[in-house]
Design a protein around this motif. Structure first.
Motif, PDB file in Angstrom:
ATOM      1  N   GLN A   1      91.367 -24.642  -4.788  1.00  0.00           N
ATOM      2  CA  GLN A   1      92.720 -24.161  -4.559  1.00  0.00           C
ATOM      3  C   GLN A   1      93.246 -24.689  -3.232  1.00  0.00           C
ATOM      4  OE1 GLN A   1      92.248 -19.888  -5.239  1.00  0.00           O
ATOM      5  NE2 GLN A   1      93.273 -20.162  -7.199  1.00  0.00           N
TER       6      GLN A   1
ATOM      7  N   TYR B   1      98.158 -20.252  -3.343  1.00  0.00           N
ATOM      8  CA  TYR B   1      98.463 -18.839  -3.232  1.00  0.00           C
ATOM      9  C   TYR B   1      99.847 -18.633  -2.634  1.00  0.00           C
ATOM     10  CZ  TYR B   1      93.603 -17.625  -4.134  1.00  0.00           C
ATOM     11  OH  TYR B   1      92.373 -17.458  -4.698  1.00  0.00           O
TER      12      TYR B   1
ATOM     13  N   GLY C   1      90.315 -19.778  -3.009  1.00  0.00           N
ATOM     14  CA  GLY C   1      89.150 -20.055  -3.833  1.00  0.00           C
ATOM     15  C   GLY C   1      88.875 -21.540  -3.969  1.00  0.00           C
TER      16      GLY C   1
ATOM     17  N   VAL D   1      88.362 -16.678   3.668  1.00  0.00           N
ATOM     18  CA  VAL D   1      88.951 -15.344   3.797  1.00  0.00           C
ATOM     19  C   VAL D   1      89.569 -15.148   5.177  1.00  0.00           C
ATOM     20  CG1 VAL D   1      88.542 -12.857   3.630  1.00  0.00           C
ATOM     21  CG2 VAL D   1      87.212 -14.439   2.212  1.00  0.00           C
TER      22      VAL D   1
ATOM     23  N   ARG E   1      98.000 -12.942  -0.638  1.00  0.00           N
ATOM     24  CA  ARG E   1      96.560 -13.141  -0.762  1.00  0.00           C
ATOM     25  C   ARG E   1      95.889 -13.238   0.602  1.00  0.00           C
ATOM     26  NH1 ARG E   1      94.778 -14.269  -6.055  1.00  0.00           N
ATOM     27  NH2 ARG E   1      96.515 -13.795  -7.436  1.00  0.00           N
TER      28      ARG E   1
ATOM     29  N   ASN F   1      82.490 -20.326  -1.872  1.00  0.00           N
ATOM     30  CA  ASN F   1      83.285 -19.767  -2.956  1.00  0.00           C
ATOM     31  C   ASN F   1      84.631 -19.219  -2.510  1.00  0.00           C
ATOM     32  OD1 ASN F   1      82.613 -17.257  -1.777  1.00  0.00           O
ATOM     33  ND2 ASN F   1      80.795 -17.080  -3.073  1.00  0.00           N
ATOM     34  N   ARG F   2      84.824 -19.041  -1.187  1.00  0.00           N
ATOM     35  CA  ARG F   2      86.130 -18.557  -0.760  1.00  0.00           C
ATOM     36  C   ARG F   2      86.307 -18.677   0.746  1.00  0.00           C
ATOM     37  NH1 ARG F   2      85.813 -12.121  -0.207  1.00  0.00           N
ATOM     38  NH2 ARG F   2      83.600 -11.920   0.219  1.00  0.00           N
TER      39      ARG F   2
ATOM     40  N   SER G   1      92.666 -14.706   0.616  1.00  0.00           N
ATOM     41  CA  SER G   1      91.588 -15.680   0.446  1.00  0.00           C
ATOM     42  C   SER G   1      92.025 -16.875  -0.385  1.00  0.00           C
ATOM     43  CB  SER G   1      90.366 -15.017  -0.195  1.00  0.00           C
ATOM     44  OG  SER G   1      90.689 -14.505  -1.471  1.00  0.00           O
TER      45      SER G   1
END
Length: 258
Positions: A40, A28, A37, A117, A33, A114-115, A35
């Protein structure tokens, strides 16, 4: 005049295309951003920003992941290394790699993540079907306590007291021993028997307690998730880090009750 506009427009388009090609793949941009993913990467010099740009999680060039707020740093991974990069793996493990190896790991989870944050409350949170890890958690506060007391010698042979102080509590081990009908000098064994026990000990995730049958009263340390524990009896008889297999006869790991 029309030809000039056409050529200028073509030149602008080519420049934009070239700049787009330079954007990092799988990572990112530092300031756009909040978050990260699955699969990443947050590379050195990149950041995750909260939605209101109040808090920043920055992957620094010294290998330290730091959360900054309006008043300065509020949390850090306490890691050092060159070429550091943070990766949210498909096995739900949030791992920081460097040229020297793994610096930081939250450990694998039963439910998929899944992420990651960076929230507006200053909490850096790893989400799956539930919260899997958070920088503002009791276990992270305990880890930070140990880092803040590195080198202290007044907790030698008082590992359970060090863990209690790290979690901001006291007297829990003696209570656990009494409930188990064990002698008061076997608090670590009793506490282990009163926890939801998990093995193997080498899988201990970050923030969990690792128990050992080192002697009649046992030993307890806290995992930092990369094959390392923080202990009051680290090499040199002081608070410090040690390989998770440094202490003899490991039982396994369990989450702290606090």
């Amino acid at each position: 005049m029309r030809k000039t506009f056409k050529r200028t427009g073509l030149a602008v388009a080519l420049v934009c295309a070239a700049l787009a090609a330079l954007q990092p793949t799988g990572a990112y941009a530092a300031d756009t951003r909040d978050s990260l993913g699955v699969d990443q990467t947050l590379g050195t010099g990149q950041s995750l920003w909260s939605a209101r740009h109040t808090y920043e999680a920055r992957m620094q060039s010294d290998g330290n992941l730091v959360v900054y707020g309006p008043g300065g740093a509020i949390w850090s991974s306490n890691t050092r290394g060159s070429g550091a990069r943070l990766v949210l793996q498909s096995d739900s493990n949030l791992v920081m790699y460097s040229n020297q190896g793994v610096l930081f790991s939250t450990g694998k989870a039963r439910t998929g993540s899944n992420r990651l944050v960076m929230q507006d409350d200053g909490n850096l949170v790893l989400y799956g079907s539930s919260t899997l890890w958070a920088s503002k958690s009791s276990s992270e506060a305990a880890i930070q306590w140990f880092y803040n007391h590195l080198g202290a010698t007044n907790y030698e042979h008082k590992c359970e007291l060090a863990v209690e102080h790290a979690f901001g509590t006291s007297g829990r081990y003696r209570t656990a021993a009494a409930a188990a009908g064990a002698a008061k000098d076997r608090r670590d064994h009793a506490n282990w028997n009163n926890r939801a026990q998990r093995t193997p000990y080498t899988d201990a995730p970050r923030g969990s307690l690792v128990f050992y049958n080192t002697s009649i009263d046992g030993h307890v340390a806290i995992s930092v998730g990369n094959g390392t524990v923080l202990s009051s009896s680290a090499p040199g008889a002081k608070i410090g880090t040690a390989p998770i297999g440094y202490f003899q006869r490991p039982y396994g790991w369990a989450w702290a009750p606090w």
